[in-house]
Design a protein around this motif. Structure first.
Motif, PDB file in Angstrom:
ATOM      1  N   GLU A 274      31.440  29.010  38.585  1.00 42.37           N
ATOM      2  CA  GLU A 274      32.308  29.576  37.562  1.00 42.37           C
ATOM      3  C   GLU A 274      33.720  29.731  38.119  1.00 42.37           C
ATOM      4  N   GLN A 275      34.655  29.067  37.517  1.00 45.17           N
ATOM      5  CA  GLN A 275      36.016  28.974  38.058  1.00 45.17           C
ATOM      6  C   GLN A 275      36.660  30.324  38.276  1.00 45.17           C
ATOM      7  N   HIS A 276      36.655  31.173  37.220  1.00 45.52           N
ATOM      8  CA  HIS A 276      37.441  32.386  37.379  1.00 45.52           C
ATOM      9  C   HIS A 276      36.777  33.398  38.275  1.00 45.52           C
ATOM     10  N   SER A 277      35.432  33.413  38.328  1.00 44.66           N
ATOM     11  CA  SER A 277      34.788  34.390  39.197  1.00 44.66           C
ATOM     12  C   SER A 277      34.876  33.955  40.657  1.00 44.66           C
ATOM     13  N   THR A 278      34.568  32.690  40.931  1.00 43.56           N
ATOM     14  CA  THR A 278      34.649  32.270  42.323  1.00 43.56           C
ATOM     15  C   THR A 278      36.089  32.237  42.795  1.00 43.56           C
ATOM     16  N   SER A 279      37.039  32.273  41.865  1.00 45.79           N
ATOM     17  CA  SER A 279      38.418  32.342  42.315  1.00 45.79           C
ATOM     18  C   SER A 279      38.638  33.596  43.143  1.00 45.79           C
ATOM     19  N   ALA A 280      37.810  34.615  42.962  1.00 41.30           N
ATOM     20  CA  ALA A 280      37.897  35.804  43.809  1.00 41.30           C
ATOM     21  C   ALA A 280      37.574  35.445  45.250  1.00 41.30           C
ATOM     22  N   VAL A 281      36.577  34.562  45.444  1.00 43.96           N
ATOM     23  CA  VAL A 281      36.231  34.119  46.794  1.00 43.96           C
ATOM     24  C   VAL A 281      37.389  33.327  47.402  1.00 43.96           C
ATOM     25  N   TYR A 282      37.896  32.362  46.639  1.00 46.52           N
ATOM     26  CA  TYR A 282      38.960  31.518  47.167  1.00 46.52           C
ATOM     27  C   TYR A 282      40.276  32.284  47.276  1.00 46.52           C
ATOM     28  N   LEU A 283      40.499  33.227  46.367  1.00 45.00           N
ATOM     29  CA  LEU A 283      41.698  34.055  46.454  1.00 45.00           C
ATOM     30  C   LEU A 283      41.668  34.882  47.732  1.00 45.00           C
ATOM     31  N   ILE A 323      35.163  43.286  41.640  1.00 43.11           N
ATOM     32  CA  ILE A 323      35.851  42.045  41.997  1.00 43.11           C
ATOM     33  C   ILE A 323      37.327  42.300  42.279  1.00 43.11           C
ATOM     34  N   VAL A 324      37.991  43.039  41.384  1.00 41.03           N
ATOM     35  CA  VAL A 324      39.418  43.319  41.573  1.00 41.03           C
ATOM     36  C   VAL A 324      39.633  44.131  42.850  1.00 41.03           C
ATOM     37  N   THR A 325      38.754  45.096  43.112  1.00 42.41           N
ATOM     38  CA  THR A 325      38.884  45.913  44.326  1.00 42.41           C
ATOM     39  C   THR A 325      38.661  45.082  45.581  1.00 42.41           C
ATOM     40  N   ALA A 326      37.780  44.080  45.506  1.00 44.23           N
ATOM     41  CA  ALA A 326      37.545  43.221  46.673  1.00 44.23           C
ATOM     42  C   ALA A 326      38.830  42.517  47.097  1.00 44.23           C
ATOM     43  N   ILE A 327      39.676  42.158  46.127  1.00 43.55           N
ATOM     44  CA  ILE A 327      40.944  41.516  46.468  1.00 43.55           C
ATOM     45  C   ILE A 327      41.893  42.530  47.119  1.00 43.55           C
TER      46      ILE A 327
END
Length: 624
Positions: A274-283, A323-327
């Motif tokens: 899923e693009q937007h969720s895994t973007s958290a990983v890549y971000l 997710i937001v807090t992980a960033i």
């Protein structure tokens, strides 16, 4: 039983006078009338069971109906002329509510596909039907599937369903060359190392590049020399969301999956498609690659877009907060690493600690920073003071540059008061618990929600255990905490109406944070302190409090449901502001809500108000 509708002509006349159906083009009205069926119900009969609203569009011709959420105990009355079900009821409520006849009534039903076809021909009708999906091109459909629907699967699908093959394993004493050849032949990016049936470590293609080729290492050495030993793992029964968070928080792309003591396989970032969720990983991965503050500040602007994607996918507020807090955690850790690169390694042990919403994993795109620094008791101000002052200012100023503004109350590690050795922190908490004067109560609301971000976490762990032992069953302290918590009341008037802000910067709105979410956070904190519960996240605290008997299971579920609803309103409100280029805030105008959502909002506020009163009565005697 369903019966045919009246003659098309007479029924079309009725449609033409209805507030919604009268907007249908006259040429289509007669044909539409013939597609309805009418059904009569006696008082108390169930029109549609829970989950059934999605299957039919209903027009209440005669009588009264109650829409009910049996899980949360919420209800909403509908009268003659109103619509319900597919199209009329918002998407996120279609699966939870049921319809029951309050009086003898009559309903005209329409099949969803008829309404969809009608709205495709007259798209202006979509304003009346929020849960009718707009017509999409094939390109838009495939894009939406990747950006919206799939992440919901990520948040609920067990990890075991994403495992693509049996675990690929090697013994730790196999040569690096043999491991590389196996990875090439099997076309995999990682291999698990197993010894006597137990997980020993893992290697990835990055290890081969960075630890072998780049360093000129002998490829005949054992693969254990370049492996990550005792790697982080996830349970096969956990949701895929857990793997996502683990990868984002620790900047890793491969995680072994365990089924008890058995190795079930491996999951990678690319498995979470899923693009937007895994973007958290890549971000998070991109964050750790940045070597300058400017680079981090630039990448932090993507957090708002991440929240937009999550809101569009209807991801839960619980998941979005994590997710937001992980960033935020990743940005904090990277700033700490840059600080240590610039100023040198810390002279003594420390732990950087998040407080407030970051500690609770409940951040949104609109967040300031609350943090502190707990130092080892060998701290000497004359020797170590200047280092940690400069170090903490660099990190806090860096967070501010990344959009996390300085705490207005200066509750940050860069403030001398909140950068102290562990022994001094123990004195703080001892004083706050035993002398709960107003300022102390305010500070407890920030510093009783703590989570280690980087450093020696045992400095915090022992401190938290001591604090929870002091608060458990301490009725006098808890009475003061309750009194302080009751300063934040839901905005309900005497007769159940919503009270809007008068004057000021945001007139005619409600403050979703301070009037809605904070009261629930306060209640959960009191429950946790009363029983010495270690959970920090509000929803987790409510669940733990129910298990401990501090609050009934039903009341905990009611508060969790109210929190989820209010937090999702806040996230969606901020996503709309971001979309239009406005700075996100917490002030919601009721014009943004449907009548149905307003009713749900009142019920959420009512749940909080009721449980505040229960807690007030429980601890009232302890206040005197």
């Amino acid at each position: 039983m369903p019966t045919p509708a009246p003659t098309p002509a007479s029924f079309a006349d009725s449609l033409a006078q209805h507030r919604v159906w009268r907007h249908v083009e006259p040429s289509s009205l007669k044909g539409l009338a013939s597609r309805f069926t009418i059904e009569s119900f006696a008082v108390g009969a169930t029109l549609l069971v829970q989950g059934g609203l999605v299957n039919r569009v209903g027009w209440l011709i005669r009588g009264d109906v109650s829409l009910k959420d049996p899980d949360l105990g919420l209800s909403l009355g509908l009268q003659s002329g109103e619509l319900l079900g597919f199209g009329a009821t918002p998407n996120h409520q279609l699966s939870n509510w049921q319809a029951v006849a309050v009086t003898d009534c009559q309903v005209a039903w329409l099949a969803p596909e008829v309404l969809i076809d009608l709205c495709e021909r007259q798209p202006e009708l979509l304003v009346f039907f929020p849960s009718v999906p707009p017509r999409k091109t094939s390109l838009e459909s495939s894009s939406d599937e990747a950006e919206s629907g799939a992440p919901l699967n990520l948040l609920s699908t067990p990890i075991r369903t994403l495992i693509k093959r049996e675990p690929i394993t090697l013994a730790p004493n196999v040569t690096i060359r043999a491991a590389a050849e196996m990875m090439r032949d099997l076309r995999v990016s990682s291999i698990l190392l197993v010894e006597q049936g137990q997980l020993f470590g893992l290697i990835t293609d990055r290890d081969l590049r960075n630890r072998v080729v780049a360093q000129g290492l002998d490829s005949q050495r054992p693969v254990a020399d370049i492996a990550t030993l005792a790697p982080l793992t996830v349970s096969a029964s956990s949701p895929a969301f857990d793997a996502l968070l683990l990868m984002a928080r620790h900047n890793i792309h491969h995680v072994p999956v365990m089924d008890g003591a058995r190795i079930a396989g491996m999951i990678t970032a690319t498995d979470l498609t899923e693009q937007h969720s895994t973007s958290a990983v890549y971000l998070a991965g991109d964050i750790y690659k940045k070597t300058t503050l400017d680079g981090l500040a630039h990448i932090s602007t993507k957090v708002k877009h991440l929240q937009q994607h999550l809101a569009a996918a209807d991801a839960s507020a619980y998941s979005t907060g994590h997710i937001v807090t992980a960033i935020t955690d990743a940005l904090t850790v990277r700033l700490i690493q840059l600080a240590e690169t610039q100023f040198g390694p810390a002279p003594i042990d420390y732990v950087w600690v998040a407080a407030g919403s970051q500690a609770r994993n409940e951040q949104s795109a609109k967040s300031d920073q609350d943090n502190c620094l707990i130092l080892d008791d060998t701290y000497d101000e004359t020797i170590h003071g200047e280092y940690f002052k400069t170090f903490s200012k660099f990190v806090c100023d860096g967070l501010a540059a990344c959009g996390y503004i300085h705490c207005p109350g200066e509750m940050m590690a860069m403030t001398d008061t909140w950068r102290q050795p562990r022994q001094r922190w123990a004195q703080y908490f001892h004083k706050w618990v035993n002398q709960p004067e107003p300022k102390a109560l305010m500070l407890t609301c920030v510093f009783f929600d703590l989570r280690a971000i980087h450093g020696q976490s045992d400095l915090l762990d022992g401190l938290r255990r001591d604090v929870l032992q002091r608060t458990k069953g301490n009725s006098l302290f808890l009475a003061y905490m309750v009194g302080n918590a009751l300063k934040h009341r839901p905005p309900l008037g005497m007769f159940g109406s919503i009270s809007l802000i008068r004057g000021g910067e945001h007139p005619g709105t409600i403050d979703l944070k301070h009037s809605g979410i904070v009261p629930i956070v306060d209640l959960a904190r009191v429950y946790a302190l009363a029983d010495g519960l270690a959970a920090v996240n509000t929803s987790d605290r409510l669940e733990a409090a129910a298990q401990a008997g501090e609050v009934s299971a039903q009341s905990a579920r009611d508060l969790q449901g109210a929190l989820e609803f209010l937090a999702k309103l806040r996230i969606a409100h901020q996503a709309r502001q971001i979309q239009t280029g406005q700075p996100p805030d917490n002030h919601l105008s009721l014009n943004e809500l449907s009548n149905f959502e307003r009713s749900h909002l009142k019920n959420a506020f009512s749940v909080v108000q009721t449980l505040q009163e229960v807690l007030e009565q429980r601890y009232q005697s302890g206040r005197f």
